[in-house]
Design an enzyme around this catalytic site. Sequence first.
Site, short mmCIF file in Angstrom:
data_model
loop_
_atom_site.label_atom_id
_atom_site.label_comp_id
_atom_site.label_asym_id
_atom_site.label_seq_id
_atom_site.Cartn_x
_atom_site.Cartn_y
_atom_site.Cartn_z
N ASP A 1 0.82 -1.22 0.00
CA ASP A 1 0.00 0.00 0.00
C ASP A 1 0.85 1.27 0.00
O ASP A 1 2.07 1.21 0.19
CB ASP A 1 -0.96 -0.01 1.21
N ASN B 1 -7.25 -2.51 14.42
CA ASN B 1 -8.64 -2.83 14.09
C ASN B 1 -8.73 -4.04 13.15
O ASN B 1 -9.79 -4.34 12.62
CB ASN B 1 -9.34 -1.61 13.46
N HIS C 1 -7.07 -4.37 10.28
CA HIS C 1 -6.86 -4.12 8.85
C HIS C 1 -5.59 -4.81 8.36
O HIS C 1 -4.63 -5.00 9.11
CB HIS C 1 -6.89 -2.62 8.50
N GLU D 1 -9.66 -1.66 5.44
CA GLU D 1 -10.24 -1.31 6.74
C GLU D 1 -11.54 -2.09 6.98
O GLU D 1 -12.17 -2.56 6.02
CB GLU D 1 -10.56 0.19 6.75
C1 GLP Z 1 -0.37 0.45 8.77
C2 GLP Z 1 -0.12 -0.31 7.43
C3 GLP Z 1 -0.27 -1.79 7.61
C4 GLP Z 1 0.38 -2.17 8.93
C5 GLP Z 1 -0.45 -1.64 10.07
C6 GLP Z 1 0.16 -1.85 11.44
O1 GLP Z 1 -1.26 1.48 8.68
N1 GLP Z 1 -0.93 0.09 6.33
O2 GLP Z 1 0.33 -2.47 6.51
O3 GLP Z 1 0.45 -3.56 9.05
O4 GLP Z 1 -0.87 -0.32 9.83
O5 GLP Z 1 1.21 -0.97 11.69
P1 GLP Z 1 2.24 -1.20 12.85
O6 GLP Z 1 3.11 -2.34 12.43
O7 GLP Z 1 3.00 0.08 12.95
O8 GLP Z 1 1.46 -1.52 14.08
#
Ligand code: GLP
Length: 242
Positions: A68, A137, A139, A144
């Site tokens: 992404d 959440n 995702h 989402e």
């Molecule tokens: C982000 C990314 C995800 C990631 C998630 C968790 O927004 N788009 O690919 O896995 O949120 O992030 P973190 O590893 O910092 O908890």
Amino acid sequence: MLKVIVCDSYEEMSKEGAKVIADQLKAKADSVLGLATGSTPVGMYKCLQEMNKAGEISFKDVTSYNLDEYYPLAPTHDQSYRYFMNANLFDHVDIDKSRTHVPNGLAKDPAEEGKAYDEAVAAAGGIDVQVLGVGQNGHIGFNEPEEELYAGTHLTNLTDNTIEANARFFASKEDVPTQAITMGLATIMQAKKILVLASGANKHAVVKKMVEDDRITTQIPCTVLKAHKDVILVCDKAAYNG
Ligand code: GLP
């Protein structure tokens, strides 16, 4: 089938995750990797850098597709996922950067960008291993919680919860883009193998939903991974036990 490895610490989780990628590269030097950003895989990328420096693995023939990218955001912005990947992995290993792909956060036509991205993944032979983190959440990528989820790569709105969670990386919450281009559920699920990393007690609720019962809900997108035949969840004790 979901295989779970529970590690004592973030460091151990990072090493176990790196082992999965290293085994893949040793078995197939020209693997197609699906890569993720966020704070969770940073340690794993560090381990991979070290293995690459030690000559244990090579990225020379690897192709990569990231999950992404924020929209709209320039690849040169220090919070873009392109910037993140360069800083945390690509600049430190022997990968050919022209074979690394991140959705274009400045695409004029995001729908067209999404379609072209999926076509490029397919033309590359599909993803061999897809790395995933999970949002608090549930995702994955930026898919989402929603009543309906998209199959292909697409432009999406970020939830307030995600904007809040990611505000720590930006000067202020107002600076966090409210949209992103993300691989869809089919793009992710078509990967031959999926490696999910989760660390910390704030991921416990969604990890539990992934491992503890048999239900799938679009309101917790990571539960869809139960439908994949080769998923490995590598998490630390905090994420597993709360
Ligand atoms: C982000 C990314 C995800 C990631 C998630 C968790 O927004 N788009 O690919 O896995 O949120 O992030 P973190 O590893 O910092 O908890």
